[in-house]
Scaffold this active site. Structure first.
Site, PDB file in Angstrom:
ATOM      1  N   HIS A 153      26.949 -11.517  21.534  1.00 20.73           N
ATOM      2  CA  HIS A 153      26.746 -10.717  20.327  1.00 20.73           C
ATOM      3  C   HIS A 153      25.498 -11.152  19.564  1.00 20.73           C
ATOM      4  CE1 HIS A 153      31.126 -11.208  21.178  1.00 20.73           C
ATOM      5  NE2 HIS A 153      31.066  -9.891  21.142  1.00 20.73           N
TER       6      HIS A 153
HETATM    7  S1  FES Z   1      27.761 -14.242  19.387  1.00 24.28           S
HETATM    8 FE1  FES Z   1      29.774 -13.619  19.821  1.00 24.28          FE
HETATM    9  S2  FES Z   1      30.485 -15.100  21.218  1.00 24.28           S
HETATM   10 FE2  FES Z   1      28.471 -15.726  20.752  1.00 24.28          FE
END
Ligand code: FES
Length: 188
Positions: A153
């Site tokens: 993410h």
């Molecule tokens: S940014 Fe979501 S698990 Fe690393």
């Protein structure tokens, strides 16, 4: 990369090491388990599997001598990847110069290492939802702060393992460890 691909690449290791000080280092024999059985070094960890979990130990000793400045290794410890990075003088300076007001989880670099600023040891698990960030190889995406980038993410960590962007709420965890001597690390 699959495990067998890693194994196939091991004979090339000495050449890689000598070609570039910043090449990723595979240290299949550098960790020595101290609780019952062998320690386990796992380069290029992309996922964890039951075998790695079984082999993970309460504490492990790691010989740091082969890790050149600018290189990093990944070692499995208690079922999780540990990132051990030999930071350059420039990286140490950059980590030191960061303004705490710019940090999501404010922490001085000096509170992120023990004894030797060149050795950064962190758990390689993103504090958002647990993915393994990239950045152990110089060719990896390390994000804009030169540390690690989580592909799940988009969380970004700096060279001190401090979160600098994305949804991760905390810095990469620093595990309990001590130096048995200048070049031997005991984790756990
Ligand atoms: S940014 Fe979501 S698990 Fe690393």
């Amino acid at each position: 990369m699959h495990n067998d691909e890693v194994l196939k690449s091991e004979p090339e290791q000495p050449d890689l090491v000598h070609k570039s000080r910043r090449d990723f280092l595979i240290l299949a024999t550098s960790a020595v388990g101290v609780v019952g059985t062998a320690g386990f070094v796992w380069p290029l960890v992309k996922s964890m599997n039951p075998a790695a979990d079984v082999l993970a130990l309460a504490s492990i000793e790691i010989d740091l001598k082969p890790i050149q400045e600018g290189q990093a290794i990944t070692v499995m410890w208690r079922g999780r990847p540990l990132f051990i990075r030999h930071r350059t003088a420039q990286e140490i300076q950059e980590a030191k110069n960061v303004n705490l007001n710019d940090l999501v989880d404010p922490q001085l670099d000096v509170d992120r290492f023990k004894q030797y600023p060149q050795w950064l040891v962190v758990v390689g698990v993103c504090t958002h939802l647990g993915c393994v960030p990239s950045g152990q190889k110089p060719s990896d995406n390390r994000g804009q702060y030169g540390g690690w980038y989580c592909p799940c993410h988009g969380s970004v960590y700096d060279i001190s393992g401090r979160v600098r962007g994305g949804p991760a709420p905390r810095n990469l965890e620093v595990p309990p460890y001590t130096f048995l001597n200048e070049t031997t690390l005991k984790v756990g």
